[in-house]
Design a protein around this motif. Structure first.
Motif: not given
Ligand code: A2P
Length: 270
Positions: A244-270
């Motif tokens: 994937l060329p850089e521009a397409d990597m960047a386009a995919l990077d921009a799909l992030d919906e976690t805000g670049g989180t350092s958490a592993a899950r949005r909801d914990k099941w434990w």
């Protein structure tokens, strides 16, 4: 922008970058077939867990495939509702029909990130696994285990995809020498229908699944897409002969919906 087929881990072993995940694949014919097809199609990395209930099928497929044990990278995970990682791994090995796994992960930080770790270290000391790691650990969980461990985890397997681009967690792993491994790279199928993924796929002349898996590889993430269909298992392995060329990597990077989180899950099941 090339993607290597294996990546070296902090303990000197190597993990194949592409594996077959068998989460939610029923023990019996479905699991045996999926693993057998994957091995026929050139996969050399299978990811299971005690919780999945399909280790027996993984073992059977491995045996029936005729592929030598030492050529296949095998991961299983400690089900942390149980007490003893060593005893549980001994049971896993019986079900899998092998003497040792390649990677043994704490499935999630039940009872805190340190609770299972001494037992994980023992499992490695006894030679029941070549490497030990964790799964579903946040950056803060990783910090704790790294500080306390005499044998540090070498992998943190987490939900990771272009739409769940947990940049903070990835960077925390890198800072500690822990390789982040991506599960649910296709968003359990959801992200395959994303129009923006389809646009990148059309430009690459590839399928949405291939593009999402390739995105992981180009970020250096070992990745374990799941499928029970032979043609999809084959499709998902077609990710080493394009980039994937850089521009397409960047386009995919921009799909992030976690805000670049350092958490592993949005909801914990434990
Ligand atoms: P199936 O197992 O019926 O083939 P993830 O790896 O993100 O958890 O995604 C797994 C889901 O995506 C499963 O439901 C799987 O369905 C589906 N899937 C896997 N590979 C493909 C593919 N190449 N094309 C379409 N769907 C796929």
């Amino acid at each position: 922008m090339t993607a290597e087929r294996t990546r070296q881990l902090g303990d000197g072993t190597s993990i194949p970058m592409l594996g077959l995940g068998v989460w939610q694949v029923r023990n019996g014919k479905s699991a045996v077939n999926a693993v057998r097809w994957a091995l026929e199609l050139g996969y050399r990395h299978i990811d299971t867990a005690q919780l999945y209930g399909n280790e027996e099928s993984v073992g059977r497929a491995l045996q029936e495939s005729g592929v030598p044990r030492e050529e296949v990278y095998l991961t299983t995970k400690f089900q942390p509702n149980s007490k003893d990682p060593v005893a549980e791994l001994e049971r896993s090995l019986k079900r899998l029909g092998v003497d040792q796994v390649d990677l043994y992960l704490v499935h999630w930080p039940k009872g805190g990130p340190l609770r299972a770790w001494p037992g994980m270290e023992q499992a490695k000391e006894r030679g029941l696994t070549r490497s030990v790691g964790v799964s579903n650990y946040s950056a803060a969980d990783l910090d704790q285990v790294i500080k306390a461990a005499s044998v540090p985890p070498v992998v943190n397997q987490v939900q990771f995809s272009a739409v769940e681009y947990r940049r903070g967690l990835l960077e925390a792993g890198e800072a500690h020498g822990v390789v982040t491994e991506a599960y649910s790279p296709l968003g359990t199928g959801r992200h395959l229908r994303d129009r923006r993924v389809a646009d990148v796929a059309a430009r690459a002349g590839r399928t949405p699944a291939q593009v999402l898996i390739r995105w992981c590889l180009q970020h250096g993430l070992p990745v374990i897409p799941k499928s029970t269909h032979r043609e999809r298992i084959e499709e998902n392995a077609g990710v080493f002969d394009f980039a994937l060329p850089e521009a397409d990597m960047a386009a995919l990077d921009a799909l992030d919906e976690t805000g670049g989180t350092s958490a592993a899950r949005r909801d914990k099941w434990w």
